[in-house]
Design a protein around this motif. Structure first.
Motif, PDB file in Angstrom:
ATOM      1  N   PRO A 142       1.259  -1.427   0.020  1.00  0.00           N
ATOM      2  CA  PRO A 142       0.046  -0.318   0.242  1.00  0.00           C
ATOM      3  C   PRO A 142       0.616   1.124  -0.226  1.00  0.00           C
ATOM      4  N   GLY A 143       0.143   2.181  -0.595  1.00  0.00           N
ATOM      5  CA  GLY A 143       1.472   3.590  -0.828  1.00  0.00           C
ATOM      6  C   GLY A 143       1.919   3.422  -1.483  1.00  0.00           C
ATOM      7  N   ASP A 144       2.236   2.526  -2.681  1.00  0.00           N
ATOM      8  CA  ASP A 144       3.518   2.070  -3.586  1.00  0.00           C
ATOM      9  C   ASP A 144       3.074   2.812  -5.046  1.00  0.00           C
ATOM     10  N   THR A 145       3.858   3.888  -5.642  1.00  0.00           N
ATOM     11  CA  THR A 145       3.051   3.620  -6.973  1.00  0.00           C
ATOM     12  C   THR A 145       3.692   2.919  -7.914  1.00  0.00           C
ATOM     13  N   VAL A 146       2.544   2.360  -8.739  1.00  0.00           N
ATOM     14  CA  VAL A 146       3.003   1.478  -9.639  1.00  0.00           C
ATOM     15  C   VAL A 146       2.761   2.314 -11.401  1.00  0.00           C
ATOM     16  N   VAL A 147       3.196   1.576 -12.005  1.00  0.00           N
ATOM     17  CA  VAL A 147       3.329   2.608 -12.872  1.00  0.00           C
ATOM     18  C   VAL A 147       3.394   1.314 -13.820  1.00  0.00           C
ATOM     19  N   VAL A 148       1.860   0.961 -15.369  1.00  0.00           N
ATOM     20  CA  VAL A 148       1.701   0.507 -16.254  1.00  0.00           C
ATOM     21  C   VAL A 148       1.959   0.062 -17.816  1.00  0.00           C
ATOM     22  N   SER A 149       2.302  -0.333 -18.186  1.00  0.00           N
ATOM     23  CA  SER A 149       2.849   0.199 -19.992  1.00  0.00           C
ATOM     24  C   SER A 149       1.667  -1.030 -19.930  1.00  0.00           C
ATOM     25  N   GLY A 150       1.040  -0.403 -21.771  1.00  0.00           N
ATOM     26  CA  GLY A 150      -0.003  -0.983 -22.449  1.00  0.00           C
ATOM     27  C   GLY A 150      -0.973  -1.697 -21.401  1.00  0.00           C
ATOM     28  N   ALA A 151      -1.374  -0.279 -20.474  1.00  0.00           N
ATOM     29  CA  ALA A 151      -1.778  -0.324 -19.404  1.00  0.00           C
ATOM     30  C   ALA A 151      -3.738  -0.355 -19.886  1.00  0.00           C
ATOM     31  N   ALA A 152      -4.056  -0.026 -21.353  1.00  0.00           N
ATOM     32  CA  ALA A 152      -5.513  -0.443 -21.878  1.00  0.00           C
ATOM     33  C   ALA A 152      -5.581  -1.935 -21.883  1.00  0.00           C
ATOM     34  N   GLY A 153      -4.344  -2.253 -21.998  1.00  0.00           N
ATOM     35  CA  GLY A 153      -4.714  -4.089 -22.882  1.00  0.00           C
ATOM     36  C   GLY A 153      -5.009  -4.883 -21.916  1.00  0.00           C
ATOM     37  N   ALA A 154      -4.907  -6.266 -22.410  1.00  0.00           N
ATOM     38  CA  ALA A 154      -6.353  -6.889 -21.052  1.00  0.00           C
ATOM     39  C   ALA A 154      -5.295  -7.378 -20.264  1.00  0.00           C
ATOM     40  N   VAL A 155      -3.558  -7.778 -20.302  1.00  0.00           N
ATOM     41  CA  VAL A 155      -3.108  -7.797 -19.177  1.00  0.00           C
ATOM     42  C   VAL A 155      -2.782  -6.015 -18.104  1.00  0.00           C
ATOM     43  N   GLY A 156      -2.979  -5.812 -19.026  1.00  0.00           N
ATOM     44  CA  GLY A 156      -2.427  -3.936 -18.184  1.00  0.00           C
ATOM     45  C   GLY A 156      -3.562  -3.826 -17.259  1.00  0.00           C
ATOM     46  N   SER A 157      -4.824  -3.522 -17.962  1.00  0.00           N
ATOM     47  CA  SER A 157      -5.695  -3.677 -17.550  1.00  0.00           C
ATOM     48  C   SER A 157      -5.963  -3.818 -16.515  1.00  0.00           C
ATOM     49  N   VAL A 158      -5.575  -5.079 -16.115  1.00  0.00           N
ATOM     50  CA  VAL A 158      -6.252  -6.048 -14.702  1.00  0.00           C
ATOM     51  C   VAL A 158      -5.136  -5.398 -13.836  1.00  0.00           C
ATOM     52  N   VAL A 159      -3.803  -5.863 -14.351  1.00  0.00           N
ATOM     53  CA  VAL A 159      -2.824  -4.865 -13.049  1.00  0.00           C
ATOM     54  C   VAL A 159      -3.072  -3.849 -12.545  1.00  0.00           C
ATOM     55  N   GLY A 160      -3.624  -2.996 -13.367  1.00  0.00           N
ATOM     56  CA  GLY A 160      -4.130  -1.479 -12.082  1.00  0.00           C
ATOM     57  C   GLY A 160      -4.853  -1.601 -11.297  1.00  0.00           C
ATOM     58  N   GLN A 161      -6.122  -2.921 -11.747  1.00  0.00           N
ATOM     59  CA  GLN A 161      -7.335  -2.320 -10.554  1.00  0.00           C
ATOM     60  C   GLN A 161      -7.054  -3.651  -9.334  1.00  0.00           C
TER      61      GLN A 161
END
Lengths: 336, 336
Positions: free
Chosen positions: A146-165
């Motif tokens: 908690p509190g980490d900043t997580v950056v995702v590339s390809g964030a709107a893709g099948a994997v990235g969109s789930v990673v971010g959530q």
């Protein structure tokens, strides 16, 4: 049942960016399942970036396709003939099958599909291999706290969109890079990302990161590679973790691409960079499926599929992955 | 006691490769220790590649030196005046001091030296920071298991030579890259490396690796970076671990160096690449010191120091690190 079965074959290895010449559609007879097998009428098939690797004539984690092979990947569909006690005719299942109207699958290698939890194509995305990749890649390799900043590339893709959530569910600040305003709006307005950068409209990714990740980067989930990744590596915090899930920017490179050397950047933050493959976590797929199913059923994780209609358009759907045509999971509707 | 104390100061920041202009020798008064401090007559001082980073005007793990500062680093010497009950005059100690004839050290920050275990300069090498770096970097980041192939760059240096020997004690096949036949002979004939490559006499490092590491690379301990590292990354086995300890090939670069992109190479082997700093393991320094001391006392770990005579030659000893003048640990003899 139709009397012929259309099926896509691998026609030739591409040099660089693949095109239609790599694919050939032929009409075969509808296959017959052997004992323990199921004949499945394919409803949706999955096209995924990793398939570009299978087009190369070199060993990698996925066996290369031989020229002349039927193309294979994730499918979801209805059992129309069962030679297994595990599944009755009429059941919906998902597994690895051919890009075809009908596909024979081993009953031991398929999973049941519950359309009360999510519609069929979600079983190729958030509830399929991409969702599991996000789950294990983020939690096991990215190790978010908690509190980490997580950056995702390809964030709107099948994997990235789930990673971010999942990162949001873990109390992180989440920033996504994606390639259109439609995508970035989806990330921030519907998926709960804290910020999103349209990289096609951004000149300096380092400056952009200073704006959206002012405290630096604790976890980077990389689906893309290239200049976005180069910028993120200059912002890694102490003990940063980088999960290297994909490098789609480089899949069509025919020579080894060059870029800024990153190893010198790892020492001061003692950063960890690790490649990941979802198959390594197979013993824990059940846990992931259960949790992802709960999150989807409760609405805590949203999902979206981009549907191309018609088996005949499967190559176009695959090729579109490399220009970022998809929002969320790219699937092909074969029948309904 | 001499009446003046020669001491080296940081005169100007270098651009690219440093030279003598960065150093200025001045004669000061011999300092007086305050309560809790020790005045130490320096016998040997340590020059280390990481000091190049301290010459930059940018934050990193080690605070940058300010122009006008006295240069500091590892020293070993004799207590000539004690204002602490922990050490008597005549005791030999090691700690961080100035590049000078005499240096004041806090008694809480020094460690005793036992010349029955090893001669004084070894306490700046195998029994000092470089030995501890090898110990934790290999065991904690490299995680070697018996039968692994371990490749070490800068293998004849202070850290690399210890890494290789600890890897041998752990049942590994060990291959070193070094820059002269004298060094490679030392590695194979005296330190027990299974093979060593003189990279200055080798055209194709990939071919060389195929010869000396025919089963691929399980652990890579990198002190160097550059083309050796580029070749090793093409040979990583499944679950390979890369410990990024140093990148001396790049320390004098004034712009971000470029090279083959390595992230795409990490996915198939699920390789882990991690930067390391020995200071992170401070709570376990006692264990490392004990084990390294035992190995040195028993002869299971051999060591060598390259000695430059005279405090006045300390900058030359430092600059020589970048041309690989040293075999084993580079030290400067200040007094005996």
């Amino acid at each position: 049942m139709e009397e012929t079965n259309r099926c896509w074959y691998f026609a030739e290895r591409p040099d660089g960016e693949p095109d239609a010449d790599s694919f050939e559609l032929r009409a075969d007879e509808v296959p017959s399942p052997a004992s323990g097998e199921l004949l499945v009428r394919v409803a949706y098939l999955s096209v995924d970036p990793y398939m570009r690797g299978r087009m190369r004539d070199s060993e990698s984690y996925a066996e290369p396709w031989a020229v002349g092979d039927a193309l294979k990947g994730g499918v979801v569909g209805e059992v129309v003939e069962s030679r297994s006690e595990q599944f009755d005719e009429g059941a919906f299942v998902t597994g690895n099958g051919t890009w075809a109207d009908y596909s024979v699958l081993d009953a031991d290698d398929v999973a049941p599909v519950d359309t009360d939890v999510a519609p069929l194509p979600a079983y190729l995305g958030v509830l399929g291999m991409p969702g599991r990749t996000a789950y294990f890649g983020l939690l096991d390799v990215g190790e978010p706290t908690p509190g980490d900043t997580v950056v995702v590339s390809g964030a709107a893709g099948a994997v990235g969109s789930v990673v971010g959530q999942i990162a949001k569910l873990n109390g992180c600040r989440v920033v996504g890079f994606a390639g259109s305003d439609e995508k970035t709006s989806w990330l921030t307005d519907e998926l709960g990302f804290d910020a999103a950068v349209n990289y096609k409209e951004t000149d300096d990714y380092g400056d952009a990161l200073d704006d959206v990740a002012p405290n630096g980067v604790d976890v980077y989930f990389d689906n893309v590679g290239g200049p976005i990744t180069d910028a993120v590596f200059t912002k890694l915090n102490l003990d940063a973790r980088v999960a290297v899930c994909g490098q789609i920017a480089h899949y069509n490179d025919e020579t080894v691409p060059t870029g800024p050397r990153k190893l010198p950047m790892l020492i001061a933050p003692r950063a960890k960079v690790q490649g990941l493959l979802v198959s390594d976590y197979a013993t824990r797929f059940g846990v992931a499926a259960e949790r992802l199913g709960q999150w989807v059923a409760s609405g805590e994780i949203a999902h979206r599929e981009t549907v191309v209609d018609g088996l005949e358009n499967a190559p176009d759907a695959f090729l579109g992955l490399f220009s970022g045509d998809n929002v969320g999971k790219q699937v092909v509707r074969v029948s309904e």
